[in-house]
Design a protein around this motif. Structure first.
Motif, PDB file in Angstrom:
ATOM      1  N   ILE A  11     -18.212  -2.057 -44.613  1.00  0.00           N
ATOM      2  CA  ILE A  11     -16.843  -1.415 -44.531  1.00  0.00           C
ATOM      3  C   ILE A  11     -15.943  -2.494 -43.607  1.00  0.00           C
ATOM      4  N   SER A  12     -14.928  -2.798 -43.744  1.00  0.00           N
ATOM      5  CA  SER A  12     -14.515  -3.753 -42.878  1.00  0.00           C
ATOM      6  C   SER A  12     -13.169  -3.014 -42.231  1.00  0.00           C
ATOM      7  N   GLU A  13     -13.021  -2.660 -40.962  1.00  0.00           N
ATOM      8  CA  GLU A  13     -11.829  -2.052 -40.435  1.00  0.00           C
ATOM      9  C   GLU A  13     -11.075  -3.041 -39.530  1.00  0.00           C
ATOM     10  N   ASP A  14     -11.602  -4.209 -38.945  1.00  0.00           N
ATOM     11  CA  ASP A  14     -11.042  -5.001 -38.300  1.00  0.00           C
ATOM     12  C   ASP A  14     -10.433  -6.323 -39.001  1.00  0.00           C
ATOM     13  N   ASP A  15      -9.373  -6.942 -38.080  1.00  0.00           N
ATOM     14  CA  ASP A  15      -9.069  -8.120 -38.875  1.00  0.00           C
ATOM     15  C   ASP A  15     -10.032  -9.153 -38.658  1.00  0.00           C
TER      16      ASP A  15
END
Length: 142
Positions: A23-27
């Protein structure tokens, strides 16, 4: 390294082959990899700038990147994906040539049936990678 006047980070991947669900939440700022990368978006949304062109990332989007692609990823909240990375030793010379020739159109949007099939294939690949059997190293050294 610079790309269009911008400093670019290179992600140096040392493994021959890897599969991960994340899961990617950051740029992720502009970067490139020293290997090939295939990602399937399984939830959430955002956008990616790939070689200077903006693409929407949403459920069912998948892309294929090679070591000449520059990209940045900007999730809008949580972006769920399955990532497959591999180096050129995994591919035969002929397949690698075709891969490089045809990877210019490298972001696709699967319809519902295609997405279902892609999810199944990516989940099988992820399961095989996580639960290596005694012969795994004979197929892909790592």
């Amino acid at each position: 390294m610079k790309y269009n006047g911008t400093n670019v980070k290179m992600y140096n991947e040392n493994s021959v082959f890897s599969v991960m669900e994340r899961i990617s939440e950051d740029d992720y700022p502009l970067h490139w990899h020293n290997n090939f990368e295939i990602e399937l978006i399984t939830g959430g949304n955002g956008f990616q700038i790939l070689n200077g062109k903006k693409y929407k990332l949403k459920n069912g989007a998948f892309y294929i990147l090679n070591h000449t692609d520059f990209h940045e990823v900007h999730p809008n909240g949580a972006l769920h994906l399955i990532n497959v990375r591999f180096d050129e030793t995994v591919l035969s010379h002929n397949i690698m040539r075709e891969f490089l020739i045809h990877s210019r159109h490298s972001l696709f949007y699967a319809d519902a049936e295609e997405y279902k099939q892609l999810c199944l294939l990516f989940k099988m690949l992820l399961n095989e990678y996580k639960h290596k059997n005694e012969y795994s190293e004979n197929v892909i050294p790592n």
